[in-house]
Each structure stands twice: as C-alpha cells, then as structure tokens.
Motif scaffolding. Structure first.
Motif: not given
Ligand code: SF4
Length: 530
Positions: A179-192
């Motif tokens: 499995g993998c981790a994913v972070s939707p909690f990115k608040y700049t366009e680039a990070e998301a």
C-alpha cells in the motif's frame, strides 16, 4: 466492545494466513466491495519490552477479540527515531491472531537492506506492507542518523512488485500486498499536483491500497475521491483518523508531525475542551466518530485510526458511536469544513446543500517565478535538448566523442574542467554520475531534496516549504512552478524514474548518459528476443 453472539460469530470466521490464524485477512477485507474496513495504527517506543509494548500487544489482543478491526499497522521508527522493529512486534501480533500492516520506510537502509528486510517479512508470513519514503532522520545513539533514502516510496513499491514475481515463480503461496500513503492536505497547487501524480505512480508501481495522511478538512478528503473518480482509479483508500488529545493537537498544529494538518481553530478547540471539561476524551471520541461516519458516507473504503495510547476501550467507544450516528452522517459534514482563506483546492467547494465537490477548477494559485529561476530553467532545458536527447540527430556524434574520450582515458578531463564546474555552479551538483535533473524541472534531486526523491515529493512539505529545510521551497514546488510557467507541468512526475546507480558516483554523468550506462539506458529486450 462487541460481546455475546457477534463476538462468537467473528471468532468463528478466523482464517489461516501463513503459519498464523487470523480473524480478518486485510487483503480479503479491502477486496470485499461493501465492507467498511477499520485498521489501527500503533506506535512502538524505544524499548524491547515494557509498558508501551504491553499496551500495544494488549490493544491488538482486544481488537482481535472485538472483531471489528481488520488489521493493526505498526510504524517504522516514527519521526526517524529508533523504536522496536515493526517486523518483530508485528510478527508477535500476527501470531496472536490479528493481521498486521508493516510500515516500511526508505530512510534507514539501502536497497540491499530493504530487499533483505522484505525477504525476512515474506519468510515470517507478513505480507501487508505500507511502503513509505519516511520522515527524515531523527536522533539515535550519538546523534542524528545517516539519512539513506536510496529509494523513494515509488521505487520501493516497484521492488516489492518485482519480489512478488520472484516469490510466485519459486512457488511461494503468500505474496506482498503493498500500500501507499497519499496526502490530500496540500494547500498549494504545486504540492497538490505532485502528491496526486505521485500517488498515480505508486499505484502503477504496484500499490493496491492507499492510506491518507491525517487532516480534518472534508473538502480535501472529497478532493482525493473526486480525483480518483476522474482518473478512473479504483484503488481502495482508507482515511486516517486520530484521537486528538492536547499534546498531539499542539504538536500537529506546530508542524512537528510532518505532513499532518491541524488548524489554529481546531487546536484551540481541542485545548479548550481538555481545559474546560477536566479531560477532553469524550469530545475527542465524538469528533473522531463523527469524522469517521462522514468519511464512510462520502465513500472511503475504511478508516485508519491512530492516537490510541491507553487501550482498546477508546476504539470500541468510537466504533460504537459510529454505529449509532452513521445514518445521519450528513448532519456532521459542515463541522469538518475548514473554510480557511488562501488555500488551493482542485475542485470548487460544494455549497451546503451539496455533499460532494463537483466542478473542476483550473489551478487557481498565482504562479510567479523569478526571472533568474525562469532563465535557469530555459537555459538548462535548451542545453538538455541540444546535448542529451537520444533521438536527436547529433546523438550518434556525442556517442562517438564519449567513446573516444573513454578510450583515450580523457573523460576525466571533460569532467574536471567542464562538467563539474558547470554543474556545481548551475545545480550545486553532488557528482552522483547518474543525472536526474530532467525529472525535476532541471533542478538537482541530490542537492535540492534531502530525501533525494526522483519520483515526486514526499508528503512532508508544508505550504510549499521543505519538511527538512523549512526555510526553503520544496524542490518539487520549484520544479512545478518553473514548468507550469511554460505549460509543461504535465511532464512532471509523469513516468516511473528508476533508482540512481551508485556505481556511477564520481564519474561523468554526461559520458554515462551517452554510453547508455545511467538509469536512462534502454531496457534490455526480453530473453526470447535475444
Ligand atoms: S542529479 Fe547527480 S549529476 Fe545531476 S546535478 Fe544532481 S548530483 Fe549532479
């Protein structure tokens, strides 16, 4: 806790896994279409036995008796600090009848150590692995540990897939479920952008489930599900939940847990609850249960519950409460709408009447790139197209020159007098000999990223800044912005990048490229074509 007939029924359903008999099999449970899966994240400490270990094994035993938990996951030196191995502890828990997900990071060992560890896990019958790049190194005996990061999580996932093929060929009955981790909690366009692209790479590399980073922003939780629907990704996703107490709320709010997002407002609320009520545990349980039912309602495959330190009793209370309120989950959705200003969302936020976000927004961040940054990108891109395009008409000539320099033992002249000064000046080159700047917007992944990632950013950045060098922009954010300026962001993190080749360290990356020695060398044709 479930008692009586239900508990007996669950106990009757135990299944054989490797040498162990487990109540639930994680892989089976995430494959059942309507099953809502609950897993627990447990964190061993810096001890081989004692109170923390007893608590963890006690929680696992109680979870097994309760019957509602599919698996427990055990962290791998969390925060980069030494702790009891999840392999040893997990094996004990598996033998006690609870399926286990082992966290497997790239921080502490190189590819040889990682493969050896994977073989050990296969030998022990421990097949569920959460493949992570990992937090940066913390302190061990005598100081901060060497950060290895020979692989990133995409490459680790790929290695486990390869190992699976070998295990199948050798007749092994049990193979890795990665499995993998994913972070939707990115608040700049680039990070998301980079997070979601990297998730796609992980899934392509073999990840068959995903667990989110922790956050309390329902619009971001919905964003991830909507993104997956848009991309036809049907990988089951578990959402992280955490039983927030005063200490953890403060630490997460202060950014001491990389990638985790707790707002000012939420932190103050938690602190107030614990001060006003002489212990805010009932409120913490209620918040966790409410977010749990909302996440179930919007379509998450399950929840991954952390922050369980005392015992299983709190988990039981959360699950009991979820069972009571789950039919009214829409009543709670607005409680998790953060409405903070100046944040990037990939989709328009829904109105109060809607339950899911629908409309796609084009990137709404204002991307501004300094003139020097832009010139740096354009110059290196032009140089790369001119000298390092294997399909270009001049490529055969470069190959001949490279061969001739090698034959006459003059390649070091090229390296010492041209390549090194140029690349040190332009890229702070570390002479890895296997250049990867073309994958990172013509920035160096060795000097620019403390984890040397070549397949996209780790999940630790915050507001665009690096988890480790917090005063510097993440190299992937810089790469995205440079490329977006020229309409080329689509090319970033668009394909699997193989691991760097250590045997090339200190040699000329230019010659290695033209003589097909580096990670970009053409793949060997399958044996039957030879
Ligand atoms: S990727 Fe390697 S060769 Fe390329 S600039 Fe960085 S250290 Fe130098």
């Amino acid at each position: 806790m479930i008692t009586g007939s239900n508990a007996k029924l669950y106990r009757a359903c135990r299944v054989q896994q490797g040498d162990s008999t487990v109540l639930h099999n994680f892989h089976d449970d995430i494959s059942i279409p309507d099953k809502f899966v609950v897993t627990l994240e447990l964190v061993p400490g810096r001890e081989s036995s004692g109170r923390t270990i007893d608590t963890i094994t006690g929680i696992s035993k109680d979870a097994s008796t309760d019957g509602r938990i599919t698996a427990v996951s055990i962290t791998d030196n969390p925060g980069g600090n030494p702790a009891l191995s999840p392999d040893a502890l997990g094996h004990e828990i598996l033998n006690n009848g609870m399926d286990v997900i082992v966290h497997f990071t790239c921080r502490d060992t190189n590819r040889v150590g990682m493969e050896s560890r994977a073989l050990q896990l296969a030998h022990m019958g421990m097949k569920n692995i959460l493949a992570l790049t990992g937090d940066y190194s913390g302190k061990g005996f005598g100081g901060v540990g060497l950060p290895v990061f020979d692989f990133d999580s995409v490459i680790l996932t790929s290695m486990l897939k390869d190992l699976n093929k070998r295990l199948i060929r050798s007749g092994h009955s049990s193979i890795f479920v990665t499995g993998c981790a994913v972070s939707p909690f990115k608040y700049t366009e680039a990070e998301a952008w980079v997070q979601y692209k990297k998730m796609e790479r992980k899934i392509e590399a073999g990840a068959s489930f995903a667990i989110t980073q922790l956050g309390y922003d329902i619009d971001k939780y919905e964003e991830l599900l909507q993104y997956n629907r848009d991309k036809n990704i049907d990988t089951p996703v578990l959402a992280s939940l955490y039983l927030l107490d005063k200490r953890s709320a403060r630490a997460m709010h202060a950014g001491r847990v990389p990638g985790v997002h707790v707002t000012d407002r939420l932190c103050k609320t938690v602190l107030r609850e614990w001060e006003q009520h002489g212990g805010g545990m009932p409120q913490a349980i209620e918040r966790t249960a409410r977010l749990g039912v909302v996440l179930k309602g919007i379509g998450y495959k399950g929840i991954h519950l952390g922050g369980i330190h005392g015992g299983f009793e709190d988990v039981g209370k959360i699950l009991d409460r979820m069972a009571v309120i789950e039919h009214n989950w829409q009543d709670y959705i607005e409680e998790f709408r953060e409405n903070e200003p100046n944040r990037f969302y990939l989709y328009k936020q829904p109105t109060k009447q809607q339950t899911t976000a629908t409309a796609v927004l084009p990137g709404k961040d204002t991307i501004t790139v300094k003139l020097t940054e832009n010139c740096h990108y354009l110059f290196l891109r032009a140089a790369h197209d001119l000298f390092f395009d294997k399909g270009a008409s001049l490529a055969p000539m470069y190959k001949r020159i490279s061969r001739s320099l090698e034959k006459n033992k003059a390649s070091w002249l090229l390296k010492v007098f041209f390549e090194d000064p140029f690349k040190k000046l332009m890229l702070s080159c570390k002479s890895c000999g296997d250049c990867g700047i073309q994958h990172v917007g013509f920035l160096c992944p060795e000097s620019g990223c403390p984890k040397h990632t070549r397949n996209g950013a780790c999940g630790g950045s915050k507001d665009g800044f690096c988890e480790v060098n917090t005063d510097k922009l993440c190299v992937w954010v810089r790469a995205y912005r440079r490329m977006k300026q020229h309409g080329e962001a689509e090319k970033l993190t668009c394909a699997f990048v193989p691991p760097r080749l250590w045997e090339l360290k200190g040699t000329s990356s230019w010659i290695n490229f033209h003589l097909d020695r580096d990670h970009q060398k053409p793949a060997k044709p399958p044996a039957r074509m030879l």
